[in-house]
Design a protein around this motif. Structure first.
Motif, PDB file in Angstrom:
ATOM      1  N   LYS A 191      62.095  67.229 116.449  1.00 14.43           N
ATOM      2  CA  LYS A 191      62.616  68.243 117.637  1.00 14.43           C
ATOM      3  C   LYS A 191      61.639  69.275 118.109  1.00 14.43           C
ATOM      4  N   PRO A 192      61.976  69.847 119.081  1.00 19.44           N
ATOM      5  CA  PRO A 192      60.890  70.872 119.709  1.00 19.44           C
ATOM      6  C   PRO A 192      60.809  72.138 118.686  1.00 19.44           C
ATOM      7  N   GLU A 193      61.738  72.338 117.697  1.00 19.14           N
ATOM      8  CA  GLU A 193      61.670  73.287 116.891  1.00 19.14           C
ATOM      9  C   GLU A 193      60.745  73.031 115.632  1.00 19.14           C
ATOM     10  N   ASP A 194      60.137  71.740 115.645  1.00 20.34           N
ATOM     11  CA  ASP A 194      59.291  71.251 114.726  1.00 20.34           C
ATOM     12  C   ASP A 194      57.780  71.640 115.193  1.00 20.34           C
ATOM     13  N   THR A 195      57.576  72.158 116.326  1.00 22.46           N
ATOM     14  CA  THR A 195      56.406  72.448 116.878  1.00 22.46           C
ATOM     15  C   THR A 195      55.976  73.460 116.288  1.00 22.46           C
ATOM     16  N   VAL A 196      54.660  73.397 115.465  1.00 23.65           N
ATOM     17  CA  VAL A 196      54.019  74.579 114.782  1.00 23.65           C
ATOM     18  C   VAL A 196      52.511  73.671 114.010  1.00 23.65           C
ATOM     19  N   SER A 198      65.656  71.984 106.646  1.00 25.23           N
ATOM     20  CA  SER A 198      65.653  71.798 107.986  1.00 25.23           C
ATOM     21  C   SER A 198      65.130  70.383 108.452  1.00 25.23           C
ATOM     22  N   SER A 229      57.674  67.932 122.549  1.00 29.83           N
ATOM     23  CA  SER A 229      58.001  68.638 123.931  1.00 29.83           C
ATOM     24  C   SER A 229      58.116  67.155 124.768  1.00 29.83           C
ATOM     25  N   THR A 246      53.388  69.449 118.470  1.00 27.37           N
ATOM     26  CA  THR A 246      53.831  69.821 119.637  1.00 27.37           C
ATOM     27  C   THR A 246      54.938  68.647 119.993  1.00 27.37           C
ATOM     28  N   ARG A 288      54.621  74.873 107.046  1.00 31.54           N
ATOM     29  CA  ARG A 288      54.361  75.392 108.274  1.00 31.54           C
ATOM     30  C   ARG A 288      53.954  76.641 108.581  1.00 31.54           C
ATOM     31  N   THR A 343      53.427  79.907 111.178  1.00 32.79           N
ATOM     32  CA  THR A 343      53.562  80.048 112.319  1.00 32.79           C
ATOM     33  C   THR A 343      52.821  81.506 112.341  1.00 32.79           C
TER      34      THR A 343
END
Length: 115
Positions: free
Chosen positions: A86-91, A62, A114, A112, A38, A40
């Protein structure tokens, strides 16, 4: 020059699934391992999953139980099946190939999550 080309990213709703592909321009059996990271902005790349030449796998805590990494040596391609997103997988997800003397990186594919 080795090239890694990712595909399969996109927009998905929470709880959905995506499968990422990483196609290499050379025989992936040449690499000790291949993996997904990932990326970021402004942060160090974070390992998501790795698969060795022998097929052993390892995952970030995770994503354990949700993501599965696999490889198809005949197609020189590594996959990342992502379920229960999950939204936190957005990257941005970046493919990596680890050779004896260096690492190779793809350009990444955006995921993404969402509603």
């Amino acid at each position: 020059q080795v090239q890694l080309v990712e595909s399969g990213g996109g927009l998905v709703q929470p709880g959905g699934s995506l499968r990422l592909s990483c196609a290499a321009s050379t025989n992936i059996f040449n690499f000790n391992a291949m993996g997904w990271y990932r990326q970021t902005p402004g942060k160090q790349r974070e390992l998501v999953a790795v698969i060795t030449r022998s097929g052993s796998t390892n995952y970030a805590d995770s994503v354990k139980g949700r993501f599965t990494i696999s490889r198809d040596n005949a197609k020189n391609t590594v996959y990342l099946q992502m379920n229960s997103l999950k939204p936190e997988d957005t990257v941005v997800y970046v493919c990596n190939a680890r050779a004896a003397n260096r690492n190779y990186w793809g350009e990444g594919t955006q995921v993404t999550v969402s509603s």
